[in-house]
Design an enzyme around this catalytic site. Sequence first.
Site: not given
Ligand SMILES: *Cc1c(COP(=O)(O)O)cnc(C)c1O
Length: 350
Positions: A128, A34
């Site tokens: 969250r 992302k």
């Molecule tokens: C963005 C996201 C991740 C990845 O997070 P990082 O800190 O970049 O490794 C993993 N799981 C979910 C649900 C996310 O939204």
Amino acid sequence: MPRIEIILAQIQENARILSELYASRGVSLMGVSKAVLGDPAIAQAMIQGGVSFIADSRLENLERMRKAGLKTQLVLLRTALSEAEAAVRVADISLNTEFETLKRLSHYAEQQRRQHQVIVMVELGDLREGVMPRDLPQFVQRTLTLSNLKLVGVGCNLACYGAIKPSEKNMAELSQLVSDLERQFCLDLSIHSGGNSANYQWFKTAQSLGNINNLRLGESILLGCDTVNRIAIPGLHHQAFQLVAEVIESKTKPSLPWGEVCQDAFGSVPQFSERGIENRTIVALGKQDIASASLQSKQKLNILGASSDHLILGGEQLFTIGQELQFSLDYGGLLAAMTSPFVEKRFVSV
Ligand SMILES: *Cc1c(COP(=O)(O)O)cnc(C)c1O
């Protein structure tokens, strides 16, 4: 200009080192794309480095990778009710926490004559996304009634909103929840997804990983850091992304503004300290591209501030107009630079 320079070989190597490290204790990886807007070349580098899935929170990004012909399972990290039809069309797997949304996914899966795989997220304290642990059995029971969905896993996400650290305690709780569900409903879930880049310390220090067998990694692959304390993971590349911008003014000026004081371009009245006459440099980079706090430079630049299109440097150093300055980025900076239409994305080799 500005442009972001991307070294794919370093991203691939980070993915390889992390894939091998985590695989050594039975943990598979989802590469999270992302922050790079699902750039297909970057996702491909992660796949070549050994990640088993590519995951993204935005359907547009997954669609972009699908169109580019990426050969891997695509995972949607955040599922909205209104996007259920597209989620089924574009993603192989989605992360879910609401029964209404699951019903809608199942409906569209039936319409599209396919089976859609789902991972149920459980809340373990970060506040969250996630089904509350006490509601999980009933939630799973209802999910299993939806004929066009296949429940393939359970996961949790920490260190994002509430800044709660993945620990032996909360990971053991996830393991226990998974094994209770598997026993109660005679399931064999293939994905027990313990978290994200913040799970590195836990992984390195835990006596037992329980049954956790998957992590979803964005930042540690892209920037090479552990996100609990933003510490560089040894052996990884930390500068696979460099932002390059051009000096457009270089003069000596007083360090204090003069005239009557009013608000600046963003509605605040800033404070200044007197440092006498100094070198002042303007770089063609602004808040519209990136927050100046997200920039780091090997040259120890003294960043005084920024407006929408101008970054202002002060101090001893003297730069010439036309000169290019290089900056490393933090995760927010990477996200902003990749999102800005004004920042050219350029793949380079070292
Ligand atoms: C963005 C996201 C991740 C990845 O997070 P990082 O800190 O970049 O490794 C993993 N799981 C979910 C649900 C996310 O939204």
